[in-house]
Design an enzyme around this catalytic site. Sequence first.
Site, PDB file in Angstrom:
ATOM      1  N   PHE A 136       3.634  55.352  63.284  1.00 37.36           N
ATOM      2  CA  PHE A 136       4.162  56.630  64.074  1.00 37.36           C
ATOM      3  C   PHE A 136       3.621  57.758  63.270  1.00 37.36           C
ATOM      4  CE2 PHE A 136       7.699  55.325  61.581  1.00 37.36           C
ATOM      5  CZ  PHE A 136       8.303  56.320  61.051  1.00 37.36           C
TER       6      PHE A 136
ATOM      7  N   GLY B 282      15.259  61.505  59.172  1.00 34.27           N
ATOM      8  CA  GLY B 282      14.039  61.381  58.224  1.00 34.27           C
ATOM      9  C   GLY B 282      12.947  60.561  58.959  1.00 34.27           C
ATOM     10  N   CYS B 283      11.892  60.739  58.340  1.00 36.92           N
ATOM     11  CA  CYS B 283      10.616  60.170  59.089  1.00 36.92           C
ATOM     12  C   CYS B 283      10.746  58.569  58.765  1.00 36.92           C
ATOM     13  CB  CYS B 283       9.185  60.521  58.271  1.00 36.92           C
ATOM     14  SG  CYS B 283       9.239  60.654  56.774  1.00 36.92           S
ATOM     15  N   TYR B 284      10.666  58.247  57.529  1.00 37.25           N
ATOM     16  CA  TYR B 284      11.185  56.688  57.418  1.00 37.25           C
ATOM     17  C   TYR B 284      12.213  55.990  57.983  1.00 37.25           C
ATOM     18  CZ  TYR B 284       7.555  57.506  53.356  1.00 37.25           C
ATOM     19  OH  TYR B 284       6.509  57.696  52.552  1.00 37.25           O
TER      20      TYR B 284
END
Length: 309
Positions: free
Chosen positions: A287, A116-118
């Site tokens: 990011f 996942g991104c987080y």
Amino acid sequence: MASPLVFIDGDQGTTGLQIHERLRNRSDIRLLTLPAAERKAPLRRAEAINAADIAILCLPDAAAKEAVAAIENPSVRVIDASSAHRTTAGWVYGFPEMDAGQSQLIAAAKRVTNPGCYPTGAIGLLRPLIQAGLLPRDYPISVHAVSGYSGGGRPAVEQYEGPSAAQALAFQVYGTALAHKHPPEMQRYAGLDHRPIFVPAYGAFRQGIVLTVPLELRLLAPGATGEQLHAALGSHYADSKHVRVISLEESKTLTHLNPQALNDTNDMQLGVFINEEHGHVLLSAVFDNLGKGASGAAVQNLDLMLAHA
């Protein structure tokens, strides 16, 4: 010998479009996408995924599970960009920089689950510190993050870029029920004993993330210092192409963190900010939620898998 056939299932979503854009001009692969009329046809999708050498799933969780269940060809390899398999046994976690041997595991894997991104930012900060013995596994972790609205997928993009964009909030905290899907992933791969508190938010910008984790030195391993935390991160990512730890000198001059600083890249910048007077440390990750947090990571994993083919 024909070049590998890569099928993007769900190439019209936010992540799928970005992956397609990154791959469409490459000559080392053949890219398979379905016409609009066939994208929701189960039989046609099953045919496509079983014909592929590598399938990249950019689908809602339930649809991703259905796509995997439709695979009959044992040679098909999968990168799942959804959260459907992130803590599922038998799937390799697609964060190459997580451990020294993770790239090799991804390269040889049949099933890779994109982070996942987080969690990419949280795990990237926390796991090396736990492995170094500086951050106790039972530390009461809080993760705070602000993402561009594209992190909410097509509905959020429509909210901010569609006819009602003027009414869209400039900033919104969400997940106030503290039941977000990302904490189990953070806990497992960071190596925490307990589920972290996760407070996500969206800002009125399309993409990019700033994620922070506050720490109190008095709760860390005896004698642990901010400088040691920085050194552990620096050592872990010393040979990384995509993850950079900013110097302590640079962190002392930074007065703000720009979530859009690394947009359109597959890079991540980590920081350690120290207030010795109060015994406080702030860990940070910057990011692109659509880069290192999604499509960039998927292409990085694809390249590892192609090299092993």
